[in-house]
Design a protein around this motif. Structure first.
Motif, PDB file in Angstrom:
ATOM      1  N   PRO A 195     109.259 -26.895 -32.006  1.00 42.38           N
ATOM      2  CA  PRO A 195     109.976 -27.190 -32.831  1.00 42.38           C
ATOM      3  C   PRO A 195     110.608 -28.720 -33.089  1.00 42.38           C
ATOM      4  O   PRO A 195     110.803 -29.284 -33.964  1.00 42.38           O
ATOM      5  CB  PRO A 195     110.857 -25.931 -32.995  1.00 42.38           C
ATOM      6  CG  PRO A 195     110.227 -24.999 -32.141  1.00 42.38           C
ATOM      7  CD  PRO A 195     109.435 -25.727 -31.207  1.00 42.38           C
ATOM      8  N   ALA A 196     111.126 -29.108 -31.787  1.00 36.12           N
ATOM      9  CA  ALA A 196     111.793 -30.232 -31.839  1.00 36.12           C
ATOM     10  C   ALA A 196     110.837 -31.632 -32.102  1.00 36.12           C
ATOM     11  O   ALA A 196     111.311 -32.365 -32.986  1.00 36.12           O
ATOM     12  CB  ALA A 196     112.012 -30.572 -30.300  1.00 36.12           C
ATOM     13  N   THR A 197     109.522 -31.471 -31.761  1.00 38.88           N
ATOM     14  CA  THR A 197     108.615 -32.669 -32.069  1.00 38.88           C
ATOM     15  C   THR A 197     108.335 -32.463 -33.457  1.00 38.88           C
ATOM     16  O   THR A 197     108.339 -33.457 -34.308  1.00 38.88           O
ATOM     17  CB  THR A 197     107.377 -32.274 -31.418  1.00 38.88           C
ATOM     18  OG1 THR A 197     107.657 -32.158 -29.817  1.00 38.88           O
ATOM     19  CG2 THR A 197     106.407 -33.544 -31.486  1.00 38.88           C
ATOM     20  N   LEU A 201     108.953 -35.291 -36.469  1.00 43.19           N
ATOM     21  CA  LEU A 201     107.979 -35.623 -37.439  1.00 43.19           C
ATOM     22  C   LEU A 201     108.495 -35.659 -38.743  1.00 43.19           C
ATOM     23  O   LEU A 201     108.121 -36.703 -39.616  1.00 43.19           O
ATOM     24  CB  LEU A 201     106.664 -34.913 -37.403  1.00 43.19           C
ATOM     25  CG  LEU A 201     105.671 -35.197 -36.210  1.00 43.19           C
ATOM     26  CD1 LEU A 201     104.358 -34.277 -36.408  1.00 43.19           C
ATOM     27  CD2 LEU A 201     105.199 -36.596 -36.147  1.00 43.19           C
ATOM     28  N   GLU A 202     109.160 -34.535 -39.251  1.00 46.12           N
ATOM     29  CA  GLU A 202     109.440 -34.357 -40.426  1.00 46.12           C
ATOM     30  C   GLU A 202     110.787 -35.242 -41.059  1.00 46.12           C
ATOM     31  O   GLU A 202     111.010 -35.259 -42.316  1.00 46.12           O
ATOM     32  CB  GLU A 202     109.843 -32.773 -40.680  1.00 46.12           C
ATOM     33  CG  GLU A 202     108.229 -32.175 -40.730  1.00 46.12           C
ATOM     34  CD  GLU A 202     108.554 -30.727 -40.811  1.00 46.12           C
ATOM     35  OE1 GLU A 202     109.527 -29.928 -40.981  1.00 46.12           O
ATOM     36  OE2 GLU A 202     107.244 -29.962 -40.579  1.00 46.12           O
ATOM     37  N   ARG A 203     111.273 -35.561 -39.964  1.00 48.83           N
ATOM     38  CA  ARG A 203     112.552 -36.709 -40.257  1.00 48.83           C
ATOM     39  C   ARG A 203     112.029 -37.905 -40.944  1.00 48.83           C
ATOM     40  O   ARG A 203     112.745 -38.577 -41.834  1.00 48.83           O
ATOM     41  CB  ARG A 203     112.985 -37.102 -38.980  1.00 48.83           C
ATOM     42  CG  ARG A 203     114.248 -36.259 -38.433  1.00 48.83           C
ATOM     43  CD  ARG A 203     115.276 -36.880 -37.492  1.00 48.83           C
ATOM     44  NE  ARG A 203     114.578 -37.576 -36.553  1.00 48.83           N
ATOM     45  CZ  ARG A 203     114.400 -37.075 -35.301  1.00 48.83           C
ATOM     46  NH1 ARG A 203     115.097 -35.643 -35.163  1.00 48.83           N
ATOM     47  NH2 ARG A 203     114.202 -37.323 -34.264  1.00 48.83           N
ATOM     48  N   VAL A 204     110.738 -38.349 -40.861  1.00 46.21           N
ATOM     49  CA  VAL A 204     110.371 -39.516 -41.591  1.00 46.21           C
ATOM     50  C   VAL A 204     109.135 -39.052 -42.627  1.00 46.21           C
ATOM     51  O   VAL A 204     108.552 -37.963 -42.414  1.00 46.21           O
ATOM     52  CB  VAL A 204     109.685 -40.556 -40.462  1.00 46.21           C
ATOM     53  CG1 VAL A 204     110.721 -41.005 -39.366  1.00 46.21           C
ATOM     54  CG2 VAL A 204     108.585 -40.044 -39.699  1.00 46.21           C
ATOM     55  N   ARG A 210     105.230 -41.673 -39.946  1.00 47.88           N
ATOM     56  CA  ARG A 210     105.064 -40.587 -39.352  1.00 47.88           C
ATOM     57  C   ARG A 210     104.019 -40.566 -38.458  1.00 47.88           C
ATOM     58  O   ARG A 210     104.140 -40.003 -37.193  1.00 47.88           O
ATOM     59  CB  ARG A 210     104.815 -39.347 -40.435  1.00 47.88           C
ATOM     60  CG  ARG A 210     105.020 -38.017 -39.850  1.00 47.88           C
ATOM     61  CD  ARG A 210     104.741 -36.799 -40.983  1.00 47.88           C
ATOM     62  NE  ARG A 210     106.099 -36.712 -41.721  1.00 47.88           N
ATOM     63  CZ  ARG A 210     106.280 -35.722 -42.524  1.00 47.88           C
ATOM     64  NH1 ARG A 210     105.405 -34.784 -42.778  1.00 47.88           N
ATOM     65  NH2 ARG A 210     107.144 -35.489 -43.441  1.00 47.88           N
ATOM     66  N   VAL A 211     102.851 -41.384 -38.848  1.00 54.56           N
ATOM     67  CA  VAL A 211     101.949 -41.506 -37.708  1.00 54.56           C
ATOM     68  C   VAL A 211     102.642 -42.103 -36.296  1.00 54.56           C
ATOM     69  O   VAL A 211     102.315 -41.687 -35.345  1.00 54.56           O
ATOM     70  CB  VAL A 211     100.770 -42.528 -38.068  1.00 54.56           C
ATOM     71  CG1 VAL A 211      99.844 -42.885 -36.906  1.00 54.56           C
ATOM     72  CG2 VAL A 211      99.925 -41.755 -39.227  1.00 54.56           C
ATOM     73  N   ASP A 212     103.325 -43.129 -36.617  1.00 53.75           N
ATOM     74  CA  ASP A 212     104.072 -43.816 -35.517  1.00 53.75           C
ATOM     75  C   ASP A 212     104.911 -42.826 -34.702  1.00 53.75           C
ATOM     76  O   ASP A 212     104.858 -42.596 -33.411  1.00 53.75           O
ATOM     77  CB  ASP A 212     105.220 -44.950 -35.971  1.00 53.75           C
ATOM     78  CG  ASP A 212     104.564 -45.970 -36.789  1.00 53.75           C
ATOM     79  OD1 ASP A 212     103.355 -46.049 -36.633  1.00 53.75           O
ATOM     80  OD2 ASP A 212     105.289 -46.927 -37.341  1.00 53.75           O
ATOM     81  N   GLN A 213     105.593 -41.893 -35.524  1.00 58.86           N
ATOM     82  CA  GLN A 213     106.521 -40.762 -34.861  1.00 58.86           C
ATOM     83  C   GLN A 213     105.607 -39.800 -34.041  1.00 58.86           C
ATOM     84  O   GLN A 213     105.940 -39.544 -32.858  1.00 58.86           O
ATOM     85  CB  GLN A 213     107.178 -40.104 -35.995  1.00 58.86           C
ATOM     86  CG  GLN A 213     108.140 -39.033 -35.479  1.00 58.86           C
ATOM     87  CD  GLN A 213     109.484 -39.958 -35.415  1.00 58.86           C
ATOM     88  OE1 GLN A 213     109.481 -41.374 -34.867  1.00 58.86           O
ATOM     89  NE2 GLN A 213     110.653 -39.651 -35.708  1.00 58.86           N
ATOM     90  N   LEU A 214     104.324 -39.480 -34.631  1.00 60.19           N
ATOM     91  CA  LEU A 214     103.329 -38.674 -33.738  1.00 60.19           C
ATOM     92  C   LEU A 214     103.072 -39.195 -32.440  1.00 60.19           C
ATOM     93  O   LEU A 214     103.295 -38.707 -31.357  1.00 60.19           O
ATOM     94  CB  LEU A 214     102.160 -38.539 -34.523  1.00 60.19           C
ATOM     95  CG  LEU A 214     100.938 -37.636 -34.083  1.00 60.19           C
ATOM     96  CD1 LEU A 214     101.452 -36.167 -33.989  1.00 60.19           C
ATOM     97  CD2 LEU A 214      99.602 -38.029 -35.148  1.00 60.19           C
TER      98      LEU A 214
END
Lengths: 321, 321
Positions: A195-197, A201-204, A210-214
């Protein structure tokens, strides 16, 4: 976990049939045996079926356009179509000709393909007397089932739905010859995120951010093309990955592919080695003095190790990706 | 061609409604007008819708796996799913958010997406009072329709199917505001082949041989990736094309792409110029003395022209593809 068996039954007749343990065993069905052997003669059979289900699920989810990665989000028409897609992808995977009455001909036997997400296969009247290839996939557990059964009154429930289709009864299930009851389905990375990850992801917004965040948060495991286009909601995963490499370099994140230096670096750092169309990310720091114990990769002439969470960011070395 | 209008009616009430030409005109619907304008503000709108239908049809046909190129060959579940696919692809093409009640929000208006191959849109009860984006595509005629209508009792037939869906009545059709009634759908090359060429293709097995045959017989028109993977029943169209180039060179066939010398040669020979992922083939011979009148391309320093059927084969020049 104990299971309430009563939920498996719609029909009290079926319950009786399920308890009928004294029934004489039927003779072995040579058609079933031959078709089983035909499948088992394929090298890499488990991977092949895994790909059939992975491709089918990913195509119907259509993550690149919809951002979806969870089959529970599919509409009813899409779930129905998923069965057709599996039939098509499985036919192509094994190069199976079409039968006269059933979907496939496998080593001379007519075989119907039946896929059901929950393993509640609905058998049409026309399949009576024929072999059925029963398939199901559980994307949460990353497992699949493939089995063969010859359809007879004995294996079906009474009654049936409005189309005259009937399901396999509990006693009928004991007649299924399994190729895989717990086959390993290639993992759905996004569905399995903690859930934290997922929240990170969903923050951006979807897209390159979101790819960067991944790749900033998902380290040490294989990320496939489908996961990238799903969080990007854009085509061209390799381009998204190249951009992410540039944008994450100063944080020390490297994203290894399948070419040039990548596999060597992955191996040296003890990471899984990506195949074509997949990547693995990690954060690296200059390797400390000997004795630290972490695997070390020499990149651009200097030793690097996978960073521990408490180590502060250090720019990534230049890798020949 | 005169049309038997009676076939359009299931319901005599509808026939009466269709004849009611004296009914007062309703006031203009500002929601319809605003959504129309929103779409019309998109550059390249016709191409964008053409791509929506082309992609949706090609993906559901799944030619690479099934070899199919004709929507009439789709199963019922696939035809149903096609509507869902069009909804998804259209949403992505215009980046439309999901509405609270309907599929899309377009400039503040809830809009439901409805696709029907034959233009017999089935409208669910929930759409009452809302806007519907009505879409249809005819792959044989290479045309599509896109229109907008606000759903009211007035535009629907009486009755309805078992799901309570009703279609647009003949009089209701006059209320549709059309974005395109004869939009140009990108051509389905294989569906449009003449019988002789189709027969030539089917003479050889699917795979590289059939790709060769495609480029041996289909000259002077754009061949897209989808046509190649459908006759190949394999992925990697560019590889199939590269192999076909080698195999057809001694017959004088060249297959131009979108890179390097290709566009220049295509232009000089008066052929359509391929975009990325498309090709154009032709057979060339050394250009005869001046006065012949055919366009000439200088390839590897020598003049070449498109061969006439009666000219005997001459090896193709070496092109920097």
């Amino acid at each position: 976990m104990p299971m309430d068996e009563s939920t498996l039954f719609d029909d009290p007749d079926e319950l009786r049939a399920g308890q009928d343990d004294d029934a004489p065993k039927e003779p072995d069905d040579s058609g079933v045996e031959r078709v089983m052997r035909w499948f088992k003669n394929h090298a890499d059979l488990e991977n092949r079926f895994s790909s059939v289900f992975r491709q089918s699920l990913d195509e119907v989810l259509d993550g690149q356009r919809t951002g979806r990665y969870d089959v529970d989000k599919l509409e009813k028409t899409e779930k129905t179509y998923l069965g057709t897609k599996v039939e098509i992808v499985c036919r192509a995977a094994f190069n199976l000709p079409r039968g006269e009455d059933m979907d496939y001909v496998v080593c001379g036997h007519e075989v119907d393909a039946k896929f059901s997400l929950g393993g509640q296969w609905m058998i049409p009247r026309e399949a009576m007397g024929h072999l059925c290839l029963l398939m199901s996939a559980n994307d949460r557990l990353s497992t699949f089932k493939v089995g063969l059964v010859r359809i007879s009154e004995e294996v079906l429930t009474r009654g049936g739905n409005q189309d005259g289709k009937r399901s396999i009864s509990l006693s009928g299930r004991s007649h299924i010859k399994w190729l895989y009851q717990q086959g390993r389905l290639r993992r759905n990375l996004l569905l399995g995120l903690d859930p934290a990850t997922r929240e990170a992801l969903e923050r951006v917004p979807v897209g390159q951010n979101r790819v960067d965040q991944l790749f900033r948060y998902v380290h040490g495991c294989i990320v496939d093309r489908n996961a990238v286009v799903t969080v990007a909601k854009q085509l061209d995963a390799p381009k998204r990955v190249r951009d992410a490499r540039q944008r994450l370099a100063r944080e020390g994140v490297i994203i290894l592919g399948h070419q040039k230096e990548s596999p060597l670096v992955a191996k040296a750092l003890g990471l899984p080695i990506p195949d074509k169309g997949t990547w693995v990310a990690t954060r690296v720091v200059p390797a400390p003095a000997p004795g630290d114990g972490r695997p070390v990769a020499f990149i651009a002439g200097a030793p690097y190790a996978v960073a521990r969470p408490d180590e502060s960011p250090h720019p990534a070395p230049v890798i020949d990706y």
